[in-house]
Scaffold this motif. Sequence first.
Motif, PDB file in Angstrom:
ATOM      1  N   LEU A  68      -3.731   8.259 -10.320  1.00 48.58           N
ATOM      2  CA  LEU A  68      -4.558   8.133  -9.129  1.00 48.58           C
ATOM      3  C   LEU A  68      -3.699   8.186  -7.869  1.00 48.58           C
ATOM      4  CD1 LEU A  68      -7.008   5.321 -10.251  1.00 48.58           C
ATOM      5  CD2 LEU A  68      -7.639   7.640  -9.648  1.00 48.58           C
ATOM      6  N   GLU A  69      -4.237   8.819  -6.826  1.00 46.07           N
ATOM      7  CA  GLU A  69      -3.663   8.805  -5.480  1.00 46.07           C
ATOM      8  C   GLU A  69      -2.166   9.161  -5.496  1.00 46.07           C
ATOM      9  OE1 GLU A  69      -4.590   4.867  -4.421  1.00 46.07           O
ATOM     10  OE2 GLU A  69      -6.745   5.163  -4.524  1.00 46.07           O
ATOM     11  N   VAL A  70      -1.902  10.388  -5.919  1.00 49.78           N
ATOM     12  CA  VAL A  70      -0.525  10.873  -6.016  1.00 49.78           C
ATOM     13  C   VAL A  70      -0.194  11.685  -4.770  1.00 49.78           C
ATOM     14  CG1 VAL A  70       1.078  12.282  -7.360  1.00 49.78           C
ATOM     15  CG2 VAL A  70      -0.674  10.917  -8.522  1.00 49.78           C
ATOM     16  N   ARG A  71       0.946  11.390  -4.168  1.00 48.60           N
ATOM     17  CA  ARG A  71       1.374  12.122  -2.980  1.00 48.60           C
ATOM     18  C   ARG A  71       2.205  13.345  -3.362  1.00 48.60           C
ATOM     19  NH1 ARG A  71       1.144   9.509   1.886  1.00 48.60           N
ATOM     20  NH2 ARG A  71       0.365   7.365   1.852  1.00 48.60           N
ATOM     21  N   ALA A 120      -3.369  13.728  -3.772  1.00 44.70           N
ATOM     22  CA  ALA A 120      -4.419  14.017  -4.747  1.00 44.70           C
ATOM     23  C   ALA A 120      -5.123  12.734  -5.146  1.00 44.70           C
ATOM     24  CB  ALA A 120      -3.831  14.704  -5.980  1.00 44.70           C
ATOM     25  N   ASP A 121      -6.446  12.768  -5.162  1.00 45.06           N
ATOM     26  CA  ASP A 121      -7.195  11.607  -5.647  1.00 45.06           C
ATOM     27  C   ASP A 121      -6.826  11.300  -7.091  1.00 45.06           C
ATOM     28  OD1 ASP A 121      -8.473  11.255  -3.249  1.00 45.06           O
ATOM     29  OD2 ASP A 121     -10.233  12.438  -3.804  1.00 45.06           O
ATOM     30  N   VAL A 122      -6.865  12.339  -7.922  1.00 40.19           N
ATOM     31  CA  VAL A 122      -6.445  12.223  -9.324  1.00 40.19           C
ATOM     32  C   VAL A 122      -5.587  13.445  -9.630  1.00 40.19           C
ATOM     33  CG1 VAL A 122      -7.150  12.061 -11.735  1.00 40.19           C
ATOM     34  CG2 VAL A 122      -8.547  10.982  -9.952  1.00 40.19           C
ATOM     35  N   LEU A 123      -4.384  13.227 -10.094  1.00 42.30           N
ATOM     36  CA  LEU A 123      -3.519  14.338 -10.477  1.00 42.30           C
ATOM     37  C   LEU A 123      -3.455  14.384 -12.001  1.00 42.30           C
ATOM     38  CD1 LEU A 123      -1.687  16.625  -9.514  1.00 42.30           C
ATOM     39  CD2 LEU A 123       0.241  15.034  -9.690  1.00 42.30           C
ATOM     40  N   ALA A 124      -4.104  15.403 -12.574  1.00 41.70           N
ATOM     41  CA  ALA A 124      -4.069  15.619 -14.023  1.00 41.70           C
ATOM     42  C   ALA A 124      -2.955  16.600 -14.340  1.00 41.70           C
ATOM     43  CB  ALA A 124      -5.415  16.161 -14.508  1.00 41.70           C
ATOM     44  N   SER A 125      -2.199  16.310 -15.347  1.00 42.63           N
ATOM     45  CA  SER A 125      -1.064  17.175 -15.694  1.00 42.63           C
ATOM     46  C   SER A 125      -0.957  17.310 -17.203  1.00 42.63           C
ATOM     47  CB  SER A 125       0.246  16.611 -15.125  1.00 42.63           C
ATOM     48  OG  SER A 125       0.469  15.300 -15.601  1.00 42.63           O
ATOM     49  N   CYS A 148       0.851  -1.206   0.000  1.00 44.85           N
ATOM     50  CA  CYS A 148       0.000   0.000   0.000  1.00 44.85           C
ATOM     51  C   CYS A 148       0.876   1.241   0.000  1.00 44.85           C
ATOM     52  CB  CYS A 148      -0.922  -0.014   1.223  1.00 44.85           C
ATOM     53  SG  CYS A 148      -1.947   1.486   1.361  1.00 44.85           S
ATOM     54  N   ASP A 149       0.481   2.189  -0.815  1.00 41.27           N
ATOM     55  CA  ASP A 149       1.220   3.440  -0.889  1.00 41.27           C
ATOM     56  C   ASP A 149       0.975   4.306   0.341  1.00 41.27           C
ATOM     57  OD1 ASP A 149       2.890   5.281  -1.993  1.00 41.27           O
ATOM     58  OD2 ASP A 149       1.332   6.260  -3.181  1.00 41.27           O
TER      59      ASP A 149
END
Length: 405
Positions: free
Chosen positions: A97-100, A108-113, A40-41
């Motif tokens: 998904l799930e980016v620290r 972030a739940d979803v990190l869009a870049s 788990c992250d």
Amino acid sequence: MAFRAVHARWGPVLAHLPDLGCGRDWPEVWRVRPRAPLRCDECNHPMHAIVSRNGMRFFAHAPGAPKCALAQESAEHHLLKLELAAAARDAGAHAELEVRGPDDVWRADVLASDPAGAWRVALEAQLSPITADDISARTARMLKDGVSSVWFSDRVRVPWFVVVPWARVRTAERGGLVVIEGLSRFPNGHWEQGPPAVPAAEFLRWVFGDRVVAHQRRAAGRSPLAARHILWTPPRYAELEVAHLAELEAKERRKQEELRLRQEKDRIALETRRAALLPVPQLLRPGRLLFGFFAAMAETELENIREATLEGLDTAARKGNHGGWPPFITDDMLHTVLRRRANGETVEDIQPDLIIPIGKRRQSPSLSSIYRALAEHEKTQAYPEAVATAHADFAAVQQRDRSPK
């Protein structure tokens, strides 16, 4: 339930992506022996890959896991994150998904870049209750690292809609996520609801391309926007609000200035009336009598001038001098109009050929002047006896005035 795990050799593994985000296949982590080295992250506890009855792929904690935020998230929350990630990819962004964040200060739940690295936007799925202060603090921590955020929820009465950039969503009948509240426009001096159902991918495409911006409104808004302070709107509407408020402030300043001048005028008038009622000292009474005498003389002189002026005007009128400009339509011009009308021409055709004999500019009389002259001529022709009598009386008056007294 989680859609992200960390492989001991491959790094982050994303269950919702065909290549798991690392160029691998799902069968390489699902039902393999020995188990894939996944952790788990969030809590670093071992995880294993699972496929639900409806075919959804995810990761679950192995037995004996500690209390973990990812394990406590609901299936509804996970599905919303998947929908947001899919919409971000459809909008042309790279989504994880799930980016620290750095030092684990945010996740972030979803990190869009941007594929080119120009921007990063966190897409947050928030279904559980949270206070406005907590969500503002989370938004500020991400923004400090250069990551803006958009918060999504399908709830109706959400207190944090007033403090962070937000959008209310629902699942469409044919599938897919649509934004049903959050967009707005500023047409007539107030904010009102924008398009009612915009696909989430289209909405994110507008956000990523700055076609809509998060704007904190100041002008009034119609329901349901009356309780929302941060809105998504095209930049031109934000500029319209600024211009509208500036106009209202200028109008209010003019109103206050007019009120101040009116009050000042009333004050001066009141002071003048009060001063007139004050008792006059004994030494000033002779001066008041003198000024009263000169005022009476000035009024008498003004009346004499008025009587003399009226008498002079009456004498000039009896001599035929009525003052003013001479007539624009002379007898020759009237004769020309009558003759050409008898030949079948209209007044409009005759007008350009008539020239006013007085004045520096040689111009034609107006049609109204010509028609008035024709009307006077018709009256003269209708009552020739009265006209002859008037001419005779006028000649007698002139003869009497010329005779020696």
